[in-house]
Design an enzyme around this catalytic site. Sequence first.
Site, mmCIF file in Angstrom:
data_model
loop_
_atom_site.group_PDB
_atom_site.id
_atom_site.type_symbol
_atom_site.label_atom_id
_atom_site.label_comp_id
_atom_site.label_asym_id
_atom_site.label_seq_id
_atom_site.Cartn_x
_atom_site.Cartn_y
_atom_site.Cartn_z
ATOM 1 N N ASP A 1 0.852 -1.193 0.000
ATOM 2 C CA ASP A 1 0.000 0.000 0.000
ATOM 3 C C ASP A 1 0.889 1.244 0.000
ATOM 4 O O ASP A 1 1.886 1.319 0.713
ATOM 5 C CB ASP A 1 -0.922 -0.012 1.230
ATOM 6 N N ILE A 2 0.512 2.231 -0.796
ATOM 7 C CA ILE A 2 1.346 3.438 -0.946
ATOM 8 C C ILE A 2 1.318 4.311 0.314
ATOM 9 O O ILE A 2 2.252 5.072 0.561
ATOM 10 C CB ILE A 2 0.882 4.246 -2.193
ATOM 11 N N ASN B 1 -13.016 -3.103 2.547
ATOM 12 C CA ASN B 1 -13.921 -1.969 2.677
ATOM 13 C C ASN B 1 -14.909 -1.980 1.515
ATOM 14 O O ASN B 1 -14.531 -2.292 0.380
ATOM 15 C CB ASN B 1 -13.126 -0.659 2.668
ATOM 16 N N GLU C 1 -11.996 3.536 -1.106
ATOM 17 C CA GLU C 1 -11.455 4.611 -1.959
ATOM 18 C C GLU C 1 -11.264 4.141 -3.386
ATOM 19 O O GLU C 1 -11.467 4.908 -4.326
ATOM 20 C CB GLU C 1 -10.091 5.070 -1.428
ATOM 21 N N VAL C 2 -10.838 2.910 -3.545
ATOM 22 C CA VAL C 2 -10.555 2.380 -4.884
ATOM 23 C C VAL C 2 -11.593 1.304 -5.186
ATOM 24 O O VAL C 2 -11.698 0.306 -4.466
ATOM 25 C CB VAL C 2 -9.129 1.800 -4.959
ATOM 26 N N HIS D 1 -10.330 -5.377 -3.120
ATOM 27 C CA HIS D 1 -8.999 -5.693 -2.596
ATOM 28 C C HIS D 1 -9.096 -6.041 -1.134
ATOM 29 O O HIS D 1 -9.979 -5.574 -0.417
ATOM 30 C CB HIS D 1 -8.031 -4.520 -2.798
ATOM 31 N N HIS E 1 -7.008 -5.889 2.338
ATOM 32 C CA HIS E 1 -5.871 -5.298 3.045
ATOM 33 C C HIS E 1 -5.313 -6.342 4.007
ATOM 34 O O HIS E 1 -6.077 -6.941 4.786
ATOM 35 C CB HIS E 1 -6.312 -4.105 3.897
HETATM 36 P P1 5GP Z 1 -9.710 1.292 0.244
HETATM 37 O O1 5GP Z 1 -9.938 2.507 1.082
HETATM 38 O O2 5GP Z 1 -10.334 1.436 -1.136
HETATM 39 O O3 5GP Z 1 -10.114 0.011 0.923
HETATM 40 O O4 5GP Z 1 -8.154 1.175 0.059
HETATM 41 C C1 5GP Z 1 -7.464 1.677 -1.028
HETATM 42 C C2 5GP Z 1 -5.995 1.636 -0.684
HETATM 43 O O5 5GP Z 1 -5.253 1.859 -1.858
HETATM 44 C C3 5GP Z 1 -5.580 2.699 0.328
HETATM 45 O O6 5GP Z 1 -5.046 2.077 1.496
HETATM 46 C C4 5GP Z 1 -4.516 3.510 -0.422
HETATM 47 O O7 5GP Z 1 -3.453 3.916 0.390
HETATM 48 C C5 5GP Z 1 -4.094 2.567 -1.521
HETATM 49 N N1 5GP Z 1 -3.644 3.241 -2.715
HETATM 50 C C6 5GP Z 1 -4.250 4.307 -3.332
HETATM 51 N N2 5GP Z 1 -3.566 4.647 -4.426
HETATM 52 C C7 5GP Z 1 -2.506 3.798 -4.518
HETATM 53 C C8 5GP Z 1 -1.433 3.674 -5.464
HETATM 54 O O8 5GP Z 1 -1.310 4.403 -6.442
HETATM 55 N N3 5GP Z 1 -0.544 2.674 -5.223
HETATM 56 C C9 5GP Z 1 -0.643 1.839 -4.153
HETATM 57 N N4 5GP Z 1 0.300 0.897 -4.013
HETATM 58 N N5 5GP Z 1 -1.648 1.932 -3.239
HETATM 59 C C10 5GP Z 1 -2.559 2.902 -3.437
#
Ligand code: 5GP
Length: 117
Positions: free
Chosen positions: A29-30, A86, A94-95, A99, A101
């Site tokens: 994760d970034i 999530n 967010e994405v 996925h 985590h």
């Molecule tokens: P969500 O909130 O959708 O469950 O998690 C999305 C995750 O993707 C977040 O923890 C965020 O830090 C990670 N993320 C967002 N953009 C990028 C990216 O460009 N590269 C990587 N490796 N992780 C990302």
Amino acid sequence: MPTLFEKIIAGDIPATVLHRDSRVIAFLDIRPAAPVHILIVPNKPIPTANDIADEDESLIGHMFIVARDLARQQGIAESGYRLIVNCNADGGQEVYHLHLHLLGGRPLGPMVSRIST
Ligand code: 5GP
């Protein structure tokens, strides 16, 4: 429009990839929320947990197998870890590409705060 994670899968956006096979990719994760924070992502762009189809049962199981193996490789299997998916706005997604985590490497505390104590 390809999702952000499809671009990572395609190699169009760089990521630190820890595992890749015909069904999933796993990368760091970034913005890590713990010393170990890995995202396990199906190659198939399923937007949310709501969109998982019956035919995806084996794929979802495979994501957990990959998470288990990565936890062992990262040395956190015995100390413990958390697996999170999530979903949508209230879930903090967010994405919009499913996925898992994998978080660990420190005590993670309560999962979410209780409604009342
Ligand atoms: P969500 O909130 O959708 O469950 O998690 C999305 C995750 O993707 C977040 O923890 C965020 O830090 C990670 N993320 C967002 N953009 C990028 C990216 O460009 N590269 C990587 N490796 N992780 C990302």
